[in-house]
Design an enzyme around this catalytic site. Structure first.
Site, short mmCIF file in Angstrom:
data_model
loop_
_atom_site.label_atom_id
_atom_site.label_comp_id
_atom_site.label_asym_id
_atom_site.label_seq_id
_atom_site.Cartn_x
_atom_site.Cartn_y
_atom_site.Cartn_z
N GLU A 87 2.79 -3.55 -5.22
CA GLU A 87 4.04 -3.42 -5.72
C GLU A 87 4.38 -2.06 -6.69
O GLU A 87 2.97 -1.61 -6.91
CB GLU A 87 4.47 -4.63 -6.56
N ASP A 134 -2.72 -8.61 3.63
CA ASP A 134 -2.41 -9.41 2.62
C ASP A 134 -1.99 -10.76 2.92
O ASP A 134 -2.01 -11.25 4.08
CB ASP A 134 -1.21 -8.86 1.82
N ASN A 174 11.30 -1.78 -2.18
CA ASN A 174 11.06 -1.21 -3.44
C ASN A 174 9.76 -0.24 -3.36
O ASN A 174 9.39 0.42 -4.13
CB ASN A 174 10.46 -2.34 -4.29
N HIS A 184 6.92 -0.81 -1.77
CA HIS A 184 5.60 -1.39 -1.68
C HIS A 184 4.94 -1.10 -0.31
O HIS A 184 5.48 -1.03 0.57
CB HIS A 184 5.26 -2.69 -2.13
P1 PGA Z 1 9.50 -6.09 6.81
O1 PGA Z 1 8.67 -6.00 5.68
O2 PGA Z 1 8.70 -5.72 7.86
O3 PGA Z 1 9.70 -7.71 6.88
O4 PGA Z 1 10.91 -5.48 6.45
C1 PGA Z 1 8.05 -4.70 5.33
C2 PGA Z 1 7.20 -4.93 4.03
O5 PGA Z 1 7.66 -5.54 2.95
O6 PGA Z 1 5.86 -4.41 3.86
#
Ligand code: PGA
Length: 226
Positions: A134, A66, A127, A129
């Site tokens: 999302e 992304d 959450n 995702h």
């Molecule tokens: P993080 O993010 O590695 O910063 O916890 C993971 C994500 O949001 O996919």
């Protein structure tokens, strides 16, 4: 579900093991297509890869999951910049083999045309995702522009000076593309992530928790540390 859940005792170990999975793929010597994440969790994994000066990247193409779309790629928190800083600037990879979703019109078609993703490393949002798919993302989604969830904006505010600077839109690989990856390795650190992993892996398979689709994947490993 055939997922392998592996809890390790430190972030260092998690980073080493994740890097090892990537190294094993690269060292086979065939063309390898990697799906790569950004975020806090993979930083140690990238460090491990950078520290292995013997690793030869000639046969590797990378496809980032992304990218934010409201900030310039020169912004320190753009994902292209993150990847350059943490990996690409330090390894001998052909720059023509580095891909991001905003650089290609038909990211999914391109990935399919190159034989698909061999190994995709994922983080998981609090959450549920994966990439920036999302909650309530369709399971058959392809690469597209999305609005970021309030929770994601809050979670990512730690990388910016203030929450107002966090972009609200991004372009993300879809769930369909991720699920087509031959192998998936999900890496996660912290108790907060354990809650959402449990919901995603042992609860209903529902678009409300995008990561729950991973229950249907045939070759999924979850690496977790507290
Ligand atoms: P993080 O993010 O590695 O910063 O916890 C993971 C994500 O949001 O996919």
């Amino acid at each position: 579900m055939k997922a392998l859940f592996r809890k390790v005792d430190s972030y260092e170990r998690l980073s080493q093991l994740a890097a090892l999975e990537i190294k094993k793929k690269i060292q086979k010597g065939n063309q390898v297509n990697l799906g790569l994440p950004t975020g806090g969790t993979p930083i140690g994994m990238y460090k491990e890869l950078v520290n292995d000066s013997q690793l030869d990247w000639w046969n590797v193409s990378t496809f980032n999951l992304d990218e934010y779309i409201e900030i310039s790629i020169d912004h320190p928190e753009s994902y292209q910049n993150f990847m350059n800083r943490n990996l690409f600037d330090h390894i001998d990879i052909d720059k023509f083999n580095i891909w991001f979703p905003h650089l290609v019109n038909d990211y999914d078609g391109m990935i399919d045309g190159l034989g698909g993703l061999d190994l995709t490393i994922l983080g998981i949002g609090s959450n549920g995702h994966i990439a920036f798919n999302e909650p309530n993302s369709p399971f058959d989604s392809k690469t597209r522009i999305v609005d970021l969830d309030e929770q994601t904006i809050e979670d990512n505010a730690r990388f910016f000076n203030s929450i107002d600077e966090v972009p609200t839109k991004a372009i993300t690989m879809g769930l369909d593309t991720i699920m087509k990856s031959k192998e998936i390795l999900l890496i996660a650190q912290g108790k907060k992530k354990l809650d959402i992993i449990q919901k995603a892996m042992f609860g209903d398979i529902t678009e409300e928790i995008p990561a729950s689709i991973l229950q249907n994947h045939e070759n999924l490993t979850i690496l977790y540390c507290e």
